[in-house]
Scaffold this motif. Sequence first.
Motif, PDB file in Angstrom:
ATOM      1  N   SER A  13       1.034  -1.019   0.478  1.00 55.72           N
ATOM      2  CA  SER A  13      -0.091  -0.102  -0.062  1.00 55.72           C
ATOM      3  C   SER A  13       1.000   1.152  -0.358  1.00 55.72           C
ATOM      4  O   SER A  13       2.218   1.098   0.397  1.00 55.72           O
ATOM      5  N   GLN A  14       0.547   2.444  -0.275  1.00 55.85           N
ATOM      6  CA  GLN A  14       0.983   3.865   0.256  1.00 55.85           C
ATOM      7  C   GLN A  14       1.737   3.814   1.183  1.00 55.85           C
ATOM      8  O   GLN A  14       2.989   4.455   1.288  1.00 55.85           O
ATOM      9  N   THR A  15       0.920   3.474   2.147  1.00 58.66           N
ATOM     10  CA  THR A  15       1.824   3.374   3.836  1.00 58.66           C
ATOM     11  C   THR A  15       3.010   2.212   4.249  1.00 58.66           C
ATOM     12  O   THR A  15       4.042   2.052   4.995  1.00 58.66           O
ATOM     13  N   GLY A  16       3.121   1.143   3.376  1.00 50.06           N
ATOM     14  CA  GLY A  16       3.888  -0.024   3.031  1.00 50.06           C
ATOM     15  C   GLY A  16       3.293  -1.146   2.878  1.00 50.06           C
ATOM     16  O   GLY A  16       2.493  -1.273   2.193  1.00 50.06           O
ATOM     17  N   THR A  17       4.408  -2.020   3.120  1.00 48.27           N
ATOM     18  CA  THR A  17       4.091  -3.693   3.161  1.00 48.27           C
ATOM     19  C   THR A  17       2.326  -4.064   4.346  1.00 48.27           C
ATOM     20  O   THR A  17       3.297  -3.985   5.987  1.00 48.27           O
ATOM     21  N   ILE A  18       2.341  -4.804   4.264  1.00 50.75           N
ATOM     22  CA  ILE A  18       0.735  -4.892   5.029  1.00 50.75           C
ATOM     23  C   ILE A  18       0.827  -6.382   5.140  1.00 50.75           C
ATOM     24  O   ILE A  18       0.109  -7.012   3.645  1.00 50.75           O
ATOM     25  N   ILE A  19       0.835  -7.361   6.489  1.00 43.88           N
ATOM     26  CA  ILE A  19       0.142  -8.921   5.756  1.00 43.88           C
ATOM     27  C   ILE A  19      -1.232  -8.913   6.584  1.00 43.88           C
ATOM     28  O   ILE A  19      -0.398  -8.167   8.302  1.00 43.88           O
ATOM     29  N   THR A  20      -1.596 -10.134   6.454  1.00 37.57           N
ATOM     30  CA  THR A  20      -3.008 -10.474   7.220  1.00 37.57           C
ATOM     31  C   THR A  20      -2.071 -11.532   7.420  1.00 37.57           C
ATOM     32  O   THR A  20      -2.321 -12.244   6.585  1.00 37.57           O
ATOM     33  N   LEU A  21      -2.114 -11.982   9.127  1.00 37.66           N
ATOM     34  CA  LEU A  21      -2.207 -13.467   9.421  1.00 37.66           C
ATOM     35  C   LEU A  21      -3.698 -14.072  10.137  1.00 37.66           C
ATOM     36  O   LEU A  21      -4.751 -13.298  10.572  1.00 37.66           O
ATOM     37  N   THR A 106       3.584  -0.307  17.106  1.00 35.25           N
ATOM     38  CA  THR A 106       2.064   0.791  17.932  1.00 35.25           C
ATOM     39  C   THR A 106       0.844  -0.355  17.676  1.00 35.25           C
ATOM     40  O   THR A 106       0.935  -0.890  16.767  1.00 35.25           O
ATOM     41  N   VAL A 107       0.361  -1.182  18.727  1.00 34.50           N
ATOM     42  CA  VAL A 107      -0.014  -1.761  18.735  1.00 34.50           C
ATOM     43  C   VAL A 107      -1.528  -1.648  19.389  1.00 34.50           C
ATOM     44  O   VAL A 107      -1.645  -1.061  20.096  1.00 34.50           O
ATOM     45  N   ARG A 108      -2.286  -2.029  18.975  1.00 29.13           N
ATOM     46  CA  ARG A 108      -4.331  -2.033  18.800  1.00 29.13           C
ATOM     47  C   ARG A 108      -4.784  -2.706  18.443  1.00 29.13           C
ATOM     48  O   ARG A 108      -4.430  -4.020  17.800  1.00 29.13           O
ATOM     49  N   TYR A 109      -5.713  -3.537  19.558  1.00 29.47           N
ATOM     50  CA  TYR A 109      -6.513  -4.299  19.696  1.00 29.47           C
ATOM     51  C   TYR A 109      -8.191  -4.019  19.480  1.00 29.47           C
ATOM     52  O   TYR A 109      -8.581  -3.072  19.768  1.00 29.47           O
ATOM     53  N   PHE A 110      -8.779  -4.827  18.414  1.00 28.02           N
ATOM     54  CA  PHE A 110      -9.980  -4.463  17.519  1.00 28.02           C
ATOM     55  C   PHE A 110     -10.807  -5.688  18.013  1.00 28.02           C
ATOM     56  O   PHE A 110     -11.034  -6.787  18.066  1.00 28.02           O
ATOM     57  N   ASP A 111     -11.858  -5.481  18.357  1.00 23.88           N
ATOM     58  CA  ASP A 111     -13.234  -5.986  18.361  1.00 23.88           C
ATOM     59  C   ASP A 111     -13.359  -7.434  16.401  1.00 23.88           C
ATOM     60  O   ASP A 111     -13.399  -5.783  16.206  1.00 23.88           O
ATOM     61  N   LEU A 112     -14.394  -8.211  16.879  1.00 19.99           N
ATOM     62  CA  LEU A 112     -14.466  -8.401  15.539  1.00 19.99           C
ATOM     63  C   LEU A 112     -14.901  -8.271  14.952  1.00 19.99           C
ATOM     64  O   LEU A 112     -15.067  -7.798  13.696  1.00 19.99           O
ATOM     65  N   GLN A 113     -16.215  -7.281  15.262  1.00 20.85           N
ATOM     66  CA  GLN A 113     -17.063  -6.840  14.364  1.00 20.85           C
ATOM     67  C   GLN A 113     -17.039  -5.528  13.834  1.00 20.85           C
ATOM     68  O   GLN A 113     -17.398  -4.775  13.175  1.00 20.85           O
ATOM     69  N   ALA A 114     -15.050  -5.261  14.871  1.00 19.59           N
ATOM     70  CA  ALA A 114     -15.003  -3.352  14.908  1.00 19.59           C
ATOM     71  C   ALA A 114     -13.449  -3.633  13.001  1.00 19.59           C
ATOM     72  O   ALA A 114     -12.774  -2.846  12.484  1.00 19.59           O
ATOM     73  N   ILE A 115     -13.265  -4.595  12.296  1.00 19.37           N
ATOM     74  CA  ILE A 115     -12.386  -5.052  11.256  1.00 19.37           C
ATOM     75  C   ILE A 115     -12.355  -3.773  10.418  1.00 19.37           C
ATOM     76  O   ILE A 115     -10.754  -3.920  10.234  1.00 19.37           O
ATOM     77  N   ASP A 116     -13.355  -3.792   9.672  1.00 21.02           N
ATOM     78  CA  ASP A 116     -12.873  -2.342   9.123  1.00 21.02           C
ATOM     79  C   ASP A 116     -11.896  -1.877   9.453  1.00 21.02           C
ATOM     80  O   ASP A 116     -11.357  -0.633   8.934  1.00 21.02           O
ATOM     81  N   GLN A 117     -12.539  -1.061  10.609  1.00 18.48           N
ATOM     82  CA  GLN A 117     -11.315  -0.216  11.457  1.00 18.48           C
ATOM     83  C   GLN A 117     -10.318  -0.449  11.712  1.00 18.48           C
ATOM     84  O   GLN A 117      -9.011   0.219  11.602  1.00 18.48           O
ATOM     85  N   ALA A 118      -9.618  -2.003  12.013  1.00 15.73           N
ATOM     86  CA  ALA A 118      -8.530  -2.582  12.295  1.00 15.73           C
ATOM     87  C   ALA A 118      -7.916  -2.091  10.668  1.00 15.73           C
ATOM     88  O   ALA A 118      -6.972  -1.826  11.280  1.00 15.73           O
ATOM     89  N   ARG A 119      -8.778  -2.236   9.635  1.00 15.23           N
ATOM     90  CA  ARG A 119      -8.042  -2.205   8.087  1.00 15.23           C
ATOM     91  C   ARG A 119      -7.595  -1.007   7.745  1.00 15.23           C
ATOM     92  O   ARG A 119      -6.687  -0.346   7.529  1.00 15.23           O
ATOM     93  N   GLU A 120      -8.231  -0.211   8.718  1.00 14.03           N
ATOM     94  CA  GLU A 120      -8.572   1.328   7.957  1.00 14.03           C
ATOM     95  C   GLU A 120      -7.360   2.200   8.606  1.00 14.03           C
ATOM     96  O   GLU A 120      -6.463   2.885   8.503  1.00 14.03           O
ATOM     97  N   TRP A 121      -7.354   1.622  10.507  1.00 19.15           N
ATOM     98  CA  TRP A 121      -6.069   1.765  11.269  1.00 19.15           C
ATOM     99  C   TRP A 121      -4.521   1.260  11.105  1.00 19.15           C
ATOM    100  O   TRP A 121      -3.591   1.818  10.692  1.00 19.15           O
ATOM    101  N   ILE A 122      -4.405  -0.157  10.643  1.00 16.36           N
ATOM    102  CA  ILE A 122      -3.212  -0.113   9.894  1.00 16.36           C
ATOM    103  C   ILE A 122      -3.065   0.272   8.494  1.00 16.36           C
ATOM    104  O   ILE A 122      -1.529   0.209   7.865  1.00 16.36           O
ATOM    105  N   GLU A 123      -3.781   0.890   7.698  1.00 15.37           N
ATOM    106  CA  GLU A 123      -3.369   1.809   6.585  1.00 15.37           C
ATOM    107  C   GLU A 123      -3.303   2.412   6.132  1.00 15.37           C
ATOM    108  O   GLU A 123      -2.359   3.075   4.977  1.00 15.37           O
ATOM    109  N   SER A 124      -3.679   3.488   7.902  1.00 19.18           N
ATOM    110  CA  SER A 124      -3.463   4.841   7.943  1.00 19.18           C
ATOM    111  C   SER A 124      -1.939   5.154   8.495  1.00 19.18           C
ATOM    112  O   SER A 124      -0.762   4.622   8.976  1.00 19.18           O
ATOM    113  N   PRO A 125      -1.919   6.907   7.026  1.00 19.25           N
ATOM    114  CA  PRO A 125       0.136   6.595   7.613  1.00 19.25           C
ATOM    115  C   PRO A 125       0.905   7.545   9.051  1.00 19.25           C
ATOM    116  O   PRO A 125       1.820   6.657   8.756  1.00 19.25           O
ATOM    117  N   THR A 126      -0.456   7.209  10.215  1.00 18.13           N
ATOM    118  CA  THR A 126       0.462   7.234  11.622  1.00 18.13           C
ATOM    119  C   THR A 126      -0.020   6.359  12.335  1.00 18.13           C
ATOM    120  O   THR A 126      -1.087   5.753  11.868  1.00 18.13           O
TER     121      THR A 126
END
Length: 126
Positions: A13-21, A106-126
């Motif tokens: 992505s524009q912010t680098g390499t994102i790996i989903t496990l 930087t580590v954050r936990y997201f509840d399962l129903q917030a997976i879209d927010q987790a993806r947004e956060w992991i892709e955000s520049p900061t």
Amino acid sequence: MPIGFDEIQVEKSQTGTIITLKFREKIDKNDCAEFVPMLEKQLDDSATIRLLVELVDFRGLTAGAVWEDMKFSTSHFKDIEKLAVVGDKPWEKRMTSFFKPFTGATVRYFDLQAIDQAREWIESPT
């Protein structure tokens, strides 16, 4: 149903390499032997990576898997920029906090129903 390591996705992505496990049920040392080399290959190709870890029907890690994770985390302390953990159990959130001292990410936990927010956060520049 698969047990342990389920799949890995790598995207640039524009912010680098994102790996989903994705992990299912219980992770053991053999699972680590499968996905850690894949992560290290990506680290060879990138300055830093971002990890999105999805826990599905997760039941934890064996002692061998905890040891392997700690070894990986300390040897790649500065190589992981962000770590998002997505789960659905209170103890998974506590487990995420336990691993924070072993990474410079930087580590954050997201509840399962917030997976879209987790993806947004992991892709955000900061």
